[in-house]
Design an enzyme around this catalytic site. Structure first.
Site, PDB file in Angstrom:
ATOM      1  N   ASP A   1       1.000  -1.128  -0.195  1.00 23.40           N
ATOM      2  CA  ASP A   1      -0.065   0.059   0.067  1.00 23.40           C
ATOM      3  C   ASP A   1       1.105   1.867  -0.021  1.00 23.40           C
ATOM      4  OD1 ASP A   1      -1.597   2.139   0.244  1.00 23.40           O
ATOM      5  OD2 ASP A   1      -3.755   0.707   1.599  1.00 23.40           O
TER       6      ASP A   1
ATOM      7  N   ASP B   1      -3.405   7.412  -2.592  1.00 21.83           N
ATOM      8  CA  ASP B   1      -3.279   5.866  -1.817  1.00 21.83           C
ATOM      9  C   ASP B   1      -3.690   4.949  -3.132  1.00 21.83           C
ATOM     10  OD1 ASP B   1      -3.975   4.329  -0.308  1.00 21.83           O
ATOM     11  OD2 ASP B   1      -5.051   5.714   0.771  1.00 21.83           O
TER      12      ASP B   1
ATOM     13  N   HIS C   1     -12.641   5.304   1.586  1.00 17.28           N
ATOM     14  CA  HIS C   1     -12.528   6.888   2.404  1.00 17.28           C
ATOM     15  C   HIS C   1     -12.604   8.656   1.328  1.00 17.28           C
ATOM     16  CE1 HIS C   1      -8.172   7.235   2.648  1.00 17.28           C
ATOM     17  NE2 HIS C   1      -8.116   5.458   1.992  1.00 17.28           N
TER      18      HIS C   1
ATOM     19  N   HIS D   1      -7.749  10.422   5.670  1.00 14.42           N
ATOM     20  CA  HIS D   1      -8.867   9.727   6.100  1.00 14.42           C
ATOM     21  C   HIS D   1     -10.517  11.164   6.824  1.00 14.42           C
ATOM     22  CE1 HIS D   1      -9.129   5.063   5.965  1.00 14.42           C
ATOM     23  NE2 HIS D   1      -7.839   5.071   6.460  1.00 14.42           N
TER      24      HIS D   1
ATOM     25  N   GLU E   1     -11.313   0.800  -1.896  1.00 14.96           N
ATOM     26  CA  GLU E   1     -10.299  -0.302  -1.227  1.00 14.96           C
ATOM     27  C   GLU E   1     -11.048  -1.469  -0.939  1.00 14.96           C
ATOM     28  OE1 GLU E   1      -7.466   0.595   1.556  1.00 14.96           O
ATOM     29  OE2 GLU E   1      -8.279   2.379   1.663  1.00 14.96           O
TER      30      GLU E   1
ATOM     31  N   GLU F   1      -6.145  -1.012  -4.734  1.00 12.52           N
ATOM     32  CA  GLU F   1      -6.721   0.294  -4.184  1.00 12.52           C
ATOM     33  C   GLU F   1      -6.135   1.032  -5.021  1.00 12.52           C
ATOM     34  OE1 GLU F   1      -5.396   2.350  -0.463  1.00 12.52           O
ATOM     35  OE2 GLU F   1      -7.056   3.510  -0.305  1.00 12.52           O
TER      36      GLU F   1
HETATM   37 MN    MN Z   1      -3.547   2.602   1.221  1.00  8.20          MN
HETATM   38 MN    MN Z   2      -6.832   3.918   1.580  1.00  8.82          MN
END
Ligand code: MN
Ligand code: MN
Length: 306
Positions: free
Chosen positions: A85, A96, A156, A164, A190, A286
């Site tokens: 990630d 992200d 998010h 977030h 994600e 994601e």
């Molecule tokens: Mn992530």
């Molecule tokens: Mn994320």
């Protein structure tokens, strides 16, 4: 969100995409997790971005929030499934993105189901779509392939210097979620699929922390350890690895003790490793999307999806 901010999101996304491609090449059985995360984080900087959080490398039943300790000796397993990630930011505009790499054919179904769930969700992103509808799409794909979604992990909204940002994009049809995706806002989508319970729990291990935003006003003073951390990461998540000077000064044990104390007193948020039950396998994909007025853009690939 003005044009300048949109450009920064897209630039962060382009860097994240390159880092993801590099991750696909570097992730192999036997590789040290410490060297993997260092290589990828350095690459983010080399490409002109900053890490928005430590690179997460979560293995098998671990779903998220594992990064290498500064003295980490662990290596990627011979047979397993690895989630990487990646977070990149430019002036706080965050991309992200995450991928799953499997070392055996045994996990192909799980990996494909998760990738397909994300792709289908992305195709449906448009201004005004309900977050619960996105979750419903994800859940249907993953369940139809015989796996569980992880219900307590979700996508998010993102805001400047905030990963977030308040809104949740569930991975199931959550009838209590009334969020609709707003135009000119950024969201991370994600899906997580699991062969386990479909619920993650907090492990004891903590390798990622962030300054709690409300502690800034209270405790930022010259020479305070929180001031050094804020100077490097603001309120974004960080790793002990990012503070070699403090570790040289205090020693690693004392530094970790301070991080734990600051968590207990509420100045830091600890992010424990999140895992499904032992013996299970978890996959995650994601992408960050920027929902624009007319069209949506997948920031982490800069592909228009409408
Ligand atoms: Mn992530
Ligand atoms: Mn994320």
């Amino acid at each position: 969100m003005n044009e300048d901010v949109v450009k920064k999101y897209i630039a962060a996304g382009e860097i994240a995409e390159k880092v993801k491609e590099r991750a696909m090449r570097e992730v192999k059985p036997g590789v040290k997790i410490l060297s993997l995360v260092s290589t990828l984080e350095n690459y983010v900087v080399e490409l002109g971005g900053k890490p928005a959080f430590p690179i997460n490398v979560s293995i098998n039943n671990e779903a998220a929030h594992r990064t290498a300790y500064i003295d980490d000796e662990s290596v990627l397993p011979e047979d397993g499934i690895v989630k990487v990630d990646i977070g990149v930011h430019i002036d706080g505009c965050i991309a992200d993105t995450a991928i799953t790499i499997a070392f055996s054919e045994r996990y192909s179904e799980l990996v494909d189901a998760t990738r397909e769930a994300l792709e289908k969700a992305l195709k449906n992103i448009k201004p005004g779509i309900r977050a619960s509808e996105v979750g419903s799409i994800v859940e249907k794909v993953i369940r139809s392939r015989g796996f569980k979604v992880i219900r307590n992990l979700s996508g998010h909204s993102l805001a400047e210097y905030t990963i977030h940002a308040g809104e949740t994009i569930p991975n199931y049809k959550d009838s209590l979620n009334f969020t609709r995706l707003r135009p000119r806002a950024a969201y991370a989508i994600e899906p997580f699929a699991s062969t386990g319970r479909g619920v993650v729990y907090d492990e004891k291990r903590v390798s990622i922390y962030a300054i709690r935003p409300t502690s800034i006003l209270r405790e930022i003073s010259e020479g305070h350890i929180l001031t050094s951390i804020y100077g490097k990461s603001r309120t974004l998540p960080f790793s002990e690895r990012w503070f070699p000077d403090l570790i040289a000064l205090l020693g690693i044990s004392r530094f970790r003790e301070i991080l734990r104390e600051l968590s207990k007193t509420g100045y830091l948020i600890p992010y424990p490793v999140l895992s499904d039950i032992p013996g299970s396998y978890v996959a995650q994909f994601e992408e960050t999307v920027l929902v624009l007025d007319e069209r949506s853009v997948i920031v982490t690939t800069n592909r228009s999806i409408l």
